[in-house]
Design an enzyme around this catalytic site. Structure first.
Site, PDB file in Angstrom:
ATOM      1  N   VAL A   9     -71.940   2.784 -46.299  1.00 64.90           N
ATOM      2  CA  VAL A   9     -71.066   3.645 -45.768  1.00 64.90           C
ATOM      3  C   VAL A   9     -69.752   2.981 -46.494  1.00 64.90           C
ATOM      4  CG1 VAL A   9     -72.135   4.599 -43.770  1.00 64.90           C
ATOM      5  CG2 VAL A   9     -70.878   2.323 -43.693  1.00 64.90           C
ATOM      6  N   SER A  10     -68.660   3.979 -46.236  1.00 68.78           N
ATOM      7  CA  SER A  10     -67.423   3.592 -47.166  1.00 68.78           C
ATOM      8  C   SER A  10     -66.409   2.720 -46.419  1.00 68.78           C
ATOM      9  CB  SER A  10     -66.719   4.814 -47.576  1.00 68.78           C
ATOM     10  OG  SER A  10     -67.428   5.570 -48.423  1.00 68.78           O
ATOM     11  N   SER A  11     -66.599   2.533 -44.982  1.00 74.87           N
ATOM     12  CA  SER A  11     -65.626   1.839 -44.077  1.00 74.87           C
ATOM     13  C   SER A  11     -66.452   1.072 -42.732  1.00 74.87           C
ATOM     14  CB  SER A  11     -64.629   2.583 -43.692  1.00 74.87           C
ATOM     15  OG  SER A  11     -64.960   3.986 -42.939  1.00 74.87           O
ATOM     16  N   GLN A  14     -67.643   3.445 -39.862  1.00 78.62           N
ATOM     17  CA  GLN A  14     -68.658   4.853 -40.002  1.00 78.62           C
ATOM     18  C   GLN A  14     -69.948   4.237 -39.435  1.00 78.62           C
ATOM     19  OE1 GLN A  14     -67.731   5.417 -44.360  1.00 78.62           O
ATOM     20  NE2 GLN A  14     -67.361   7.628 -43.851  1.00 78.62           N
ATOM     21  N   GLN A  38     -68.418  -0.487 -47.212  1.00 78.08           N
ATOM     22  CA  GLN A  38     -67.238  -0.662 -48.301  1.00 78.08           C
ATOM     23  C   GLN A  38     -67.413   0.467 -49.437  1.00 78.08           C
ATOM     24  OE1 GLN A  38     -68.567  -4.964 -49.667  1.00 78.08           O
ATOM     25  NE2 GLN A  38     -67.229  -3.972 -51.371  1.00 78.08           N
TER      26      GLN A  38
END
Length: 210
Positions: A9-11, A14, A38
């Site tokens: 996931v991007s962060s 999430q 990340q």
């Protein structure tokens, strides 16, 4: 042959539960799941790099969707080739059955079809990432033009500030000590000092003009 899963996931805030559940459904155990929180713009990710060290010839790598694998066209192509042609790992993208290098017809079709489809999907993933960045930039520009402040609102100066400021001004404490006494950080305390001294200066200018 072992089955591994890569989850991203991007962060950090999430949720990865949907991807984990999908991997459990196909029998992948937790210790064989590698999870990064990340950006997908490149593959310099801690868990992904650990995964590369685990993978051996004949292993299978599962990802939920191609955008969970990465979002940069060239980077995705490079990693896909490295995994399938250097390590000789099979890759399965659960949300897109055509991206499954195990499907072999005459020994080549699975990888051949996957390579063609991958070029299209990875390009789409990159375009979407670039469009998202452009929309964010445009949103920030419009907000600034309208005078909208972005980010967190600044912390208000506490009542005890003047007393702590006086101690700092008289060289009795350091900025870091003052920040600690006000339960904040060095940068915030320095900002409060600048704003406070600026307000004093403005008030003095007004008095001189009267």
């Amino acid at each position: 042959m072992k089955k591994y899963a890569y989850i991203r996931v991007s962060s950090k805030d999430q949720n990865v539960s949907r991807q984990i559940e999908a991997m459990h459904d196909i029998g992948i155990i937790d210790k064989n799941m590698f999870i990064d929180k990340q950006s997908g713009k490149n593959f310099n990710r801690e868990q992904y790099q650990l995964l590369l060290k685990k993978l051996k010839k004949g292993d299978e790598l599962y990802v939920k969707s191609i955008d969970r694998f990465g979002r940069d066209y060239d980077e995705i192509q490079e990693q896909w080739r490295y995994l399938t042609r250097k390590i000789f790992v099979d890759i399965v993208v659960l949300d897109f059955p055509l991206l499954d290098t195990r499907n072999r017809v005459n020994g080549i079709t699975g990888k051949f079809i996957s390579d063609l489809v991958l070029q299209i999907l990875s390009y789409v993933a990159q375009v979407e990432r670039e469009n998202t960045k452009q929309r964010q930039a445009e949103g920030i520009r419009i907000a600034k033009e309208r005078g909208i402040r972005l980010g967190r609102p600044p912390k208000s100066i506490p009542e005890e500030f003047k007393e702590i400021y006086s101690l700092w001004k008289d060289n009795k404490i350091s900025k870091r000590k003052g920040a600690l006494m006000l339960h904040t950080n060095h940068n915030t305390f320095s900002s409060w000092i600048r704003n406070y001294e600026k307000s004093i200066e403005n008030n003095n200018d007004k008095c001189e003009q009267k």
